[in-house]
Motif scaffolding. Structure first.
Motif, mmCIF file in Angstrom:
data_model
loop_
_atom_site.group_PDB
_atom_site.id
_atom_site.type_symbol
_atom_site.label_atom_id
_atom_site.label_comp_id
_atom_site.label_asym_id
_atom_site.label_seq_id
_atom_site.Cartn_x
_atom_site.Cartn_y
_atom_site.Cartn_z
ATOM 1 N N GLU A 75 -11.338 15.115 86.999
ATOM 2 C CA GLU A 75 -10.763 15.318 85.663
ATOM 3 C C GLU A 75 -10.724 16.790 85.263
ATOM 4 N N VAL A 76 -11.687 17.573 85.726
ATOM 5 C CA VAL A 76 -11.728 18.992 85.361
ATOM 6 C C VAL A 76 -11.451 19.916 86.539
ATOM 7 N N CYS A 77 -11.525 19.394 87.750
ATOM 8 C CA CYS A 77 -11.320 20.226 88.934
ATOM 9 C C CYS A 77 -9.952 20.025 89.583
ATOM 10 N N GLU A 119 -6.420 26.397 91.825
ATOM 11 C CA GLU A 119 -5.496 26.793 90.764
ATOM 12 C C GLU A 119 -5.463 25.757 89.646
ATOM 13 N N GLU A 120 -5.469 24.485 90.030
ATOM 14 C CA GLU A 120 -5.467 23.426 89.023
ATOM 15 C C GLU A 120 -6.785 23.416 88.257
ATOM 16 N N ALA A 121 -7.895 23.669 88.951
ATOM 17 C CA ALA A 121 -9.201 23.712 88.285
ATOM 18 C C ALA A 121 -9.243 24.829 87.253
ATOM 19 N N ILE A 122 -8.736 25.995 87.597
ATOM 20 C CA ILE A 122 -8.710 27.106 86.640
ATOM 21 C C ILE A 122 -7.851 26.739 85.436
ATOM 22 N N ARG A 123 -6.711 26.105 85.668
ATOM 23 C CA ARG A 123 -5.835 25.695 84.575
ATOM 24 C C ARG A 123 -6.501 24.638 83.684
ATOM 25 N N LEU A 140 -9.454 23.147 78.723
ATOM 26 C CA LEU A 140 -10.630 22.568 78.048
ATOM 27 C C LEU A 140 -11.346 23.613 77.206
ATOM 28 N N GLU A 141 -11.440 24.823 77.710
ATOM 29 C CA GLU A 141 -12.065 25.924 76.969
ATOM 30 C C GLU A 141 -11.328 26.142 75.647
#
Length: 85
Positions: free
Chosen positions: A62-64, A69-73, A78-79
Motif C-alpha cells: 500500500e505504501v511501497c 519510484e512508486e514508493a517515493i510517490r 501520504l506525507e
C-alpha cells in the motif's frame, strides 16, 4: 512484504520529526537522510540510535507499491495528506 534492497524511499520521502544522529531536528520530507548509503541502505539499521519511527516502519504494498519510484510517490502523497498545514 520485504523491503526492496536499495530502495531507500522511506529514508527520503517522509519527514522525520525526531532527532537523528547528525540531524538534531530530524529531516524534511523529500530530504535524504544522512545515514542513507550510496546504495540506498540504512547505515543505522540495528543501531540503537536509529529513530523509533524508522524501526517501526513496515514495508507494505500500500505504501511501497511495485517500484522505488512508486514508493517515493506514494510515501510523498501520504506525507502531504497527513501533514498539518
Amino acid at each position: 512484504m520485504l523491503c526492496r534492497a536499495g530502495c531507500g524511499a522511506c529514508c527520503i520521502a517522509p519527514s522525520i520529526s525526531s532527532p537523528i544522529p547528525g540531524m538534531p531536528t530530524g529531516k524534511a520530507a523529500g530530504e535524504r537522510c544522512l545515514h542513507l548509503s550510496a546504495e540506498n541502505l540504512c547505515l543505522l539499521f540495528g543501531d540503537p540510535r536509529r529513530p523509533a519511527v524508522c524501526g517501526a516502519f513496515d514495508a507494505d504494498p500500500e505504501v511501497c507499491g511495485d517500484s522505488r519510484e512508486e514508493a517515493i510517490r506514494l510515501l510523498g502523497w501520504l506525507e502531504q495528506a497527513t501533514s498539518v498545514a
